[in-house]
Design a protein around this motif. Structure first.
Motif, short mmCIF file in Angstrom:
data_model
loop_
_atom_site.label_atom_id
_atom_site.label_comp_id
_atom_site.label_asym_id
_atom_site.label_seq_id
_atom_site.Cartn_x
_atom_site.Cartn_y
_atom_site.Cartn_z
N ASP A 21 52.76 46.08 48.85
CA ASP A 21 52.59 44.72 49.37
C ASP A 21 51.28 44.13 48.87
O ASP A 21 50.25 44.79 48.87
CB ASP A 21 52.59 44.72 50.90
CG ASP A 21 53.99 44.76 51.49
OD1 ASP A 21 54.96 44.71 50.72
OD2 ASP A 21 54.10 44.83 52.72
N GLY A 22 51.32 42.88 48.43
CA GLY A 22 50.14 42.19 47.95
C GLY A 22 49.94 42.26 46.46
O GLY A 22 49.12 41.52 45.90
N ASP A 23 50.66 43.15 45.77
CA ASP A 23 50.52 43.25 44.32
C ASP A 23 51.12 42.03 43.64
O ASP A 23 52.14 41.51 44.07
CB ASP A 23 51.23 44.50 43.79
CG ASP A 23 50.50 45.79 44.11
OD1 ASP A 23 49.40 45.72 44.69
OD2 ASP A 23 51.04 46.86 43.78
N ARG A 24 50.49 41.61 42.56
CA ARG A 24 50.98 40.47 41.78
C ARG A 24 51.58 40.97 40.47
O ARG A 24 51.13 41.96 39.91
CB ARG A 24 49.84 39.50 41.48
CG ARG A 24 49.28 38.83 42.71
CD ARG A 24 48.14 37.93 42.35
NE ARG A 24 47.18 38.64 41.53
CZ ARG A 24 45.87 38.54 41.63
NH1 ARG A 24 45.34 37.72 42.48
NH2 ARG A 24 45.07 39.23 40.85
N PHE A 25 52.57 40.22 39.99
CA PHE A 25 53.20 40.56 38.72
C PHE A 25 53.86 39.33 38.14
O PHE A 25 54.05 38.31 38.81
CB PHE A 25 54.23 41.69 38.90
CG PHE A 25 55.45 41.29 39.69
CD1 PHE A 25 56.62 40.88 39.05
CD2 PHE A 25 55.44 41.32 41.08
CE1 PHE A 25 57.74 40.51 39.78
CE2 PHE A 25 56.55 40.96 41.82
CZ PHE A 25 57.70 40.54 41.17
N THR A 26 54.22 39.43 36.87
CA THR A 26 55.02 38.41 36.21
C THR A 26 56.22 39.13 35.59
O THR A 26 56.20 40.34 35.44
CB THR A 26 54.20 37.64 35.16
OG1 THR A 26 54.96 36.54 34.67
CG2 THR A 26 53.77 38.52 34.00
N VAL A 27 57.24 38.38 35.28
CA VAL A 27 58.43 38.96 34.66
C VAL A 27 58.35 38.70 33.16
O VAL A 27 58.03 37.59 32.73
CB VAL A 27 59.72 38.35 35.26
CG1 VAL A 27 60.96 38.94 34.60
CG2 VAL A 27 59.76 38.59 36.76
N VAL A 36 53.85 33.75 38.52
CA VAL A 36 53.26 34.93 39.13
C VAL A 36 53.92 35.14 40.49
O VAL A 36 54.03 34.20 41.28
CB VAL A 36 51.73 34.79 39.28
CG1 VAL A 36 51.14 35.97 40.03
CG2 VAL A 36 51.08 34.63 37.91
N PHE A 37 54.37 36.36 40.73
CA PHE A 37 55.01 36.72 41.99
C PHE A 37 54.13 37.72 42.72
O PHE A 37 53.35 38.43 42.11
CB PHE A 37 56.39 37.35 41.73
CG PHE A 37 57.34 36.41 41.05
CD1 PHE A 37 58.11 35.52 41.78
CD2 PHE A 37 57.47 36.42 39.66
CE1 PHE A 37 58.98 34.65 41.16
CE2 PHE A 37 58.35 35.55 39.03
CZ PHE A 37 59.10 34.67 39.78
N THR A 38 54.30 37.77 44.04
CA THR A 38 53.56 38.71 44.87
C THR A 38 54.56 39.57 45.63
O THR A 38 55.50 39.05 46.24
CB THR A 38 52.66 37.95 45.87
OG1 THR A 38 51.77 37.11 45.14
CG2 THR A 38 51.86 38.91 46.72
N VAL A 39 54.34 40.88 45.60
CA VAL A 39 55.20 41.79 46.35
C VAL A 39 54.89 41.62 47.83
O VAL A 39 53.74 41.72 48.25
CB VAL A 39 54.97 43.26 45.93
CG1 VAL A 39 55.80 44.21 46.79
CG2 VAL A 39 55.28 43.46 44.45
N LEU A 74 55.41 42.89 34.66
CA LEU A 74 54.07 43.19 34.19
C LEU A 74 53.12 43.05 35.36
O LEU A 74 52.94 41.96 35.91
CB LEU A 74 53.66 42.23 33.06
CG LEU A 74 52.23 42.39 32.54
CD1 LEU A 74 52.04 43.78 31.92
CD2 LEU A 74 51.92 41.30 31.53
N TRP A 75 52.53 44.17 35.75
CA TRP A 75 51.60 44.21 36.87
C TRP A 75 50.33 43.45 36.51
O TRP A 75 49.78 43.60 35.42
CB TRP A 75 51.28 45.66 37.20
CG TRP A 75 50.32 45.89 38.33
CD1 TRP A 75 50.18 45.16 39.47
CD2 TRP A 75 49.40 46.97 38.42
NE1 TRP A 75 49.22 45.72 40.27
CE2 TRP A 75 48.72 46.83 39.65
CE3 TRP A 75 49.09 48.04 37.60
CZ2 TRP A 75 47.74 47.73 40.07
CZ3 TRP A 75 48.12 48.94 38.02
CH2 TRP A 75 47.45 48.78 39.23
N LEU A 76 49.86 42.63 37.44
CA LEU A 76 48.61 41.89 37.28
C LEU A 76 47.63 42.40 38.33
O LEU A 76 47.48 41.82 39.42
CB LEU A 76 48.85 40.38 37.47
CG LEU A 76 49.92 39.77 36.56
CD1 LEU A 76 50.22 38.34 36.97
CD2 LEU A 76 49.47 39.85 35.10
#
Length: 137
Positions: A21-27, A36-39, A74-76
């Protein structure tokens, strides 16, 4: 926020991501470039299966997207996550007089070094990449 270039570099270097939870990523698609999405359990939930981890999009009908495989994301990483990856190698973070931010870190077998970038997350990422490179030799 970390640049896509440095995030890709971490991914290519083998830095693994276990979504929390709280991790950001892009596809990794041109259609989703820049998004940018957030888990988060309510929006993007990491679901582990024997075949791999899926990032499930809950209630995002505007994207017509149910889920993507972890390999498509892709983890940010945030600054705190990058600092954690540096572990005991991390010495300090400071504003630079010339280049934004400086991370002082000790890479095994080398004296302490400064890693600089315009953004603090990128300075951390450069240091992490050097640490990974040193561990591979």
């Amino acid at each position: 926020m970390i640049s896509l270039t440095h995030a890709e570099g971490l991914s290519r270097a083998g830095v693994r991501w276990s979504p929390q939870d709280g991790d950001r990523f892009t596809v990794r698609t041109t259609e989703m470039s820049g998004e940018v999405f957030t888990v988060a359990d309510m929006v993007v939930e990491a679901r582990s299966y024997p075949t791999g981890t899926l990032l499930a999009f809950n209630g995002t009908t505007e994207w017509a997207l149910d889920s993507v495989q972890l390999e498509q994301a892709l983890w940010l990483p945030r600054e705190d996550q990058l600092r954690e990856l540096l572990g005991s190698s991390f010495r300090s973070l400071a504003r630079s007089n010339t280049a934004g931010y400086e991370v002082l870190a000790e890479i095994p077998g080398e004296p302490e070094r400064l890693f600089t970038a315009d953004d603090a997350a990128d300075a951390y990422a450069v240091a992490v990449l050097e640490l990974v490179k040193a561990a591979q030799h």
